[in-house]
Design a protein around this motif. Structure first.
Motif, mmCIF file in Angstrom:
data_model
loop_
_atom_site.group_PDB
_atom_site.id
_atom_site.type_symbol
_atom_site.label_atom_id
_atom_site.label_comp_id
_atom_site.label_asym_id
_atom_site.label_seq_id
_atom_site.Cartn_x
_atom_site.Cartn_y
_atom_site.Cartn_z
ATOM 1 N N ARG A 110 32.647 46.423 45.664
ATOM 2 C CA ARG A 110 31.444 46.930 45.002
ATOM 3 C C ARG A 110 31.472 46.653 43.510
ATOM 4 N N MET A 111 32.686 46.504 42.943
ATOM 5 C CA MET A 111 32.776 46.234 41.503
ATOM 6 C C MET A 111 32.191 44.870 41.152
ATOM 7 N N LEU A 112 32.020 44.018 42.188
ATOM 8 C CA LEU A 112 31.466 42.690 41.914
ATOM 9 C C LEU A 112 29.938 42.710 41.835
ATOM 10 N N ILE A 113 29.337 43.798 42.304
ATOM 11 C CA ILE A 113 27.885 43.793 42.473
ATOM 12 C C ILE A 113 27.111 43.418 41.199
ATOM 13 N N PRO A 114 27.434 43.957 40.030
ATOM 14 C CA PRO A 114 26.656 43.565 38.841
ATOM 15 C C PRO A 114 26.739 42.070 38.536
ATOM 16 N N TYR A 115 27.797 41.392 39.021
ATOM 17 C CA TYR A 115 27.995 39.985 38.674
ATOM 18 C C TYR A 115 27.849 39.078 39.871
ATOM 19 N N ILE A 116 27.283 39.622 40.949
ATOM 20 C CA ILE A 116 27.340 38.909 42.227
ATOM 21 C C ILE A 116 26.642 37.561 42.184
ATOM 22 N N GLU A 117 25.611 37.425 41.348
ATOM 23 C CA GLU A 117 24.921 36.130 41.299
ATOM 24 C C GLU A 117 25.812 35.028 40.785
ATOM 25 N N LYS A 118 26.629 35.335 39.787
ATOM 26 C CA LYS A 118 27.470 34.305 39.187
ATOM 27 C C LYS A 118 28.867 34.291 39.796
ATOM 28 N N TRP A 119 29.078 35.108 40.836
ATOM 29 C CA TRP A 119 30.433 35.200 41.362
ATOM 30 C C TRP A 119 30.909 33.916 42.049
ATOM 31 N N PRO A 120 30.023 33.202 42.768
ATOM 32 C CA PRO A 120 30.498 31.936 43.358
ATOM 33 C C PRO A 120 31.092 31.000 42.308
ATOM 34 N N GLN A 121 30.445 30.954 41.127
ATOM 35 C CA GLN A 121 30.977 30.121 40.039
ATOM 36 C C GLN A 121 32.389 30.578 39.687
ATOM 37 N N ALA A 122 32.565 31.909 39.611
ATOM 38 C CA ALA A 122 33.875 32.438 39.256
ATOM 39 C C ALA A 122 34.923 32.060 40.290
ATOM 40 N N LEU A 123 34.557 32.174 41.578
ATOM 41 C CA LEU A 123 35.522 31.843 42.628
ATOM 42 C C LEU A 123 35.969 30.392 42.522
ATOM 43 N N SER A 124 35.005 29.502 42.253
ATOM 44 C CA SER A 124 35.390 28.090 42.190
ATOM 45 C C SER A 124 36.301 27.831 40.996
ATOM 46 N N ILE A 125 36.082 28.536 39.889
ATOM 47 C CA ILE A 125 36.939 28.348 38.728
ATOM 48 C C ILE A 125 38.335 28.889 39.008
ATOM 49 N N LEU A 126 38.403 30.018 39.761
ATOM 50 C CA LEU A 126 39.709 30.587 40.074
ATOM 51 C C LEU A 126 40.529 29.659 40.964
ATOM 52 N N LEU A 127 39.833 28.743 41.661
ATOM 53 C CA LEU A 127 40.556 27.836 42.552
ATOM 54 C C LEU A 127 41.047 26.583 41.836
ATOM 55 N N LEU A 128 40.716 26.433 40.554
ATOM 56 C CA LEU A 128 41.205 25.270 39.823
ATOM 57 C C LEU A 128 42.722 25.327 39.735
ATOM 58 N N PRO A 129 43.382 24.169 39.842
ATOM 59 C CA PRO A 129 44.846 24.160 39.881
ATOM 60 C C PRO A 129 45.516 24.975 38.780
ATOM 61 N N HIS A 130 44.988 24.890 37.543
ATOM 62 C CA HIS A 130 45.709 25.585 36.483
ATOM 63 C C HIS A 130 45.499 27.095 36.525
ATOM 64 N N ASN A 131 44.550 27.538 37.375
ATOM 65 C CA ASN A 131 44.322 28.976 37.477
ATOM 66 C C ASN A 131 44.954 29.594 38.701
ATOM 67 N N ILE A 132 45.339 28.756 39.670
ATOM 68 C CA ILE A 132 45.805 29.300 40.947
ATOM 69 C C ILE A 132 47.001 30.239 40.811
ATOM 70 N N PRO A 133 48.024 29.908 40.036
ATOM 71 C CA PRO A 133 49.140 30.872 39.915
ATOM 72 C C PRO A 133 48.661 32.260 39.496
ATOM 73 N N SER A 134 47.836 32.327 38.443
ATOM 74 C CA SER A 134 47.411 33.652 37.976
ATOM 75 C C SER A 134 46.513 34.340 38.986
ATOM 76 N N SER A 135 45.555 33.611 39.573
ATOM 77 C CA SER A 135 44.617 34.286 40.469
ATOM 78 C C SER A 135 45.333 34.751 41.741
ATOM 79 N N LEU A 136 46.287 33.937 42.215
ATOM 80 C CA LEU A 136 47.036 34.321 43.409
ATOM 81 C C LEU A 136 47.861 35.570 43.142
ATOM 82 N N ASN A 137 48.484 35.591 41.975
ATOM 83 C CA ASN A 137 49.277 36.735 41.537
ATOM 84 C C ASN A 137 48.445 38.011 41.559
#
Lengths: 237, 311
Positions: A110-137
């Protein structure tokens, strides 16, 4: 390559604290600008800093997203901590595991609801190689937290299966939520309920499989003993 | 003749030094503190004078020489600098030692394209407005094609500014651009004015770099960014040897052939060698009070971009 100069006094804010403040201020501009350097620049401006301060961060907005995820996880932990306290004080009933998981995942999503429109963009950025260690953590520590408050005491291989299962539930529910257009995301919560129920059944099936397995093994053992006895008696004869 | 001149000047400097020792604590009375001009030793005043004359004489051929010396790569370096800056519309830029305006023009182009993209995005959201309202929004946006961004080009050398202004007129840059005569060691601006301060290939010609850094800190707004593009030390030893060969054998010759000025380009090549290496310069920037100071090497250290924030 970063350095830090200047004196440190008591109420002197460190670079990191200032960066956190800027990112927190930037969150309110995300619905309009997305998870971008522009949002960070707007956030910096509300703090009285020049928009050029956004240059301190990556231009793809990674730090903003990671900061947000980390903030949400902290909020979730606090929520679960409070609930646990109420249970310990006897003011609330201890929830059964499946309901606990459902409520925890729902609260977090539910904490995502205010940002839900732009959340797909966020997910794709979190999957970038240089972000994967931090996001997985961040993801694994959040899942750990939920199981910890759910009362998971296991130290055997169950620890891994439980984490894998809940991670799967969380990720799939998140993806469903992104393209859910039902009022108050009720489709998503129903999906979540079903997945959690599946997971619980799977646990039972696993137990059934285990006991069936044991029965099968015993049967085989019995057969082996009988056969070997027959062999030896034939040999003796 | 040049060698003889050098020796004579060195003698003068030494005698000045002896005099100074005699006068004890009375500093700056005789010849002033000593510094370097390329590989020579001169006083600070002399250095400022000589550098002024160097740029006075090369001003008209400055851009041509840049292209021939770096084989056009300086354009890429400057592009990278502006991309790193990533300015948003409304940014106020101070480009020091900006002479012929290369950074200023790139800044204007960048901000203009960002602004266009912003306007396009806004228009997409305007799908359900009436034609009247859309026409109105066109009108008010047209007047702000730069979105209030401004760049001030500051240089100590009149000739360089003249060439810059002519170029601007020729290329059609007029909006959001101003030209100011000023000294990097003592800027004619108030405190806390600018969002970004850039100095491209200028700081090694400044006599008191620490003063220039302090001035940069002073005129920047809180949160403002300092960016410096400058020749630096090459880490790779093979490349370093090739680079030295090219610098000392080819560049002064080019200077003589194209600009008719061997000595100025000899100075230029020597001044690159005299400039502090990346880490040392980074420490100097931190001393001036900047935070989050780091640097990015381009072409293995032939050029480096140093960045710092006033926090």
């Amino acid at each position: 390559y970063t350095g830090q100069g200047g004196q440190e006094s008591e109420d002197y804010e460190s670079e990191e604290q200032l960066q956190h403040r800027i990112l927190t201020a930037a969150l309110e501009f995300v619905p309009e600008h997305g998870w971008t350097a522009e949002a960070i620049a707007e956030g910096a401006k509300t703090l009285g800093l020049s928009a050029a301060a956004a240059g301190m961060f990556h231009s793809d907005g990674s730090e903003l997203i990671l900061h947000f995820v980390s903030q949400c996880n902290t909020k979730l932990s606090e929520l679960l901590e409070q609930e646990q306290k109420l249970v310990q004080l006897g003011e609330a009933e201890k929830k059964p595991t499946d309901q606990f998981l459902r409520d925890a995942v729902q609260a977090r999503l539910r904490m995502l609801i205010p940002y839900i429109e732009k959340w797909p963009q966020a997910l794709s950025i979190l999957l970038l190689p240089h972000n994967i260690p931090s996001s997985l953590n961040l993801l694994t520590s959040m899942i750990d937290d939920i199981w910890h408050y759910a009362g998971d005491q296991s130290t055997d291989f169950n620890w891994y299966t439980r984490r894998a299962v809940l991670t799967g539930i969380y990720n799939t529910t998140e993806l469903v939520m992104i393209q859910d257009s039902s009022p108050d995301f009720e489709d998503t919560w129903r999906f979540l309920e079903n997945r959690v129920a599946d997971a619980m059944n799977m646990g039972n099936t696993a137990n059934q499989v285990q006991s069936t397995g044991e029965a099968v093994v015993q049967g085989l053992m019995g057969a082996a003993v009988t056969v070997s006895y027959a062999e030896t008696s034939r040999a003796v004869r | 003749a040049a060698a003889g001149l050098c020796r004579y000047r060195a003698l003068l400097a030494r005698r000045g030094g002896a005099l100074r020792a005699l006068c004890g604590s009375v500093r700056g009375l005789a010849a002033g503190p000593e510094t370097h001009f390329g590989f020579q030793t001169v006083t600070e005043e002399e250095r400022r004078e000589k550098i002024y004359r160097v740029f006075e004489s090369v001003a008209k051929k400055y851009d041509v020489m840049n292209d021939s010396m770096t084989l056009g790569i300086h354009r890429v370096w400057k592009d990278i600098l502006v991309h790193k800056m990533n300015p948003s519309p409304g940014t106020l830029l101070l480009d020091v030692a900006g002479g012929t305006g290369d950074i200023a023009f790139r800044f204007i182009n960048y901000v203009r394209s960002v602004r266009e993209r912003q306007l396009q995005r806004k228009l997409r959201h305007h799908q359900n407005l009436s034609w009247q309202e859309i026409a109105e929004s066109y009108q008010e946006d047209k007047s702000k094609s730069l979105g209030d961004s401004q760049v001030v080009v500051c240089d100590i050398n009149k000739e360089m500014l003249k060439v810059g202004k002519q170029k601007a007129q020729h290329l059609g840059y007029s909006e959001g651009l101003s030209w100011v005569l000023g000294n990097a060691e003592e800027l004619p601006f108030d405190d806390d004015k600018f969002d970004v301060y850039t100095i491209a290939f200028g700081i090694r010609n400044v006599t008191r770099i620490d003063l220039a850094l302090q001035e940069a800190y002073r005129v920047l707004k809180p949160g403002g960014r300092f960016l410096c593009l400058e020749f630096s030390q090459v880490s790779n030893s093979l490349l370093s040897r090739l680079y030295d060969l090219y610098s000392f054998q080819v560049i002064p010759v080019l200077g003589e052939v194209i600009a008719g000025d061997w000595k100025s380009y000899q100075y230029l090549v020597e001044s690159i060698r005299r400039f502090p290496p990346q880490e040392e310069f980074k420490a100097m920037i931190e001393d001036a009070g900047f935070f989050k100071v780091d640097y990015q090497n381009l072409n293995s250290g032939i050029v480096a971009i140093h960045s710092g924030f006033k926090l």
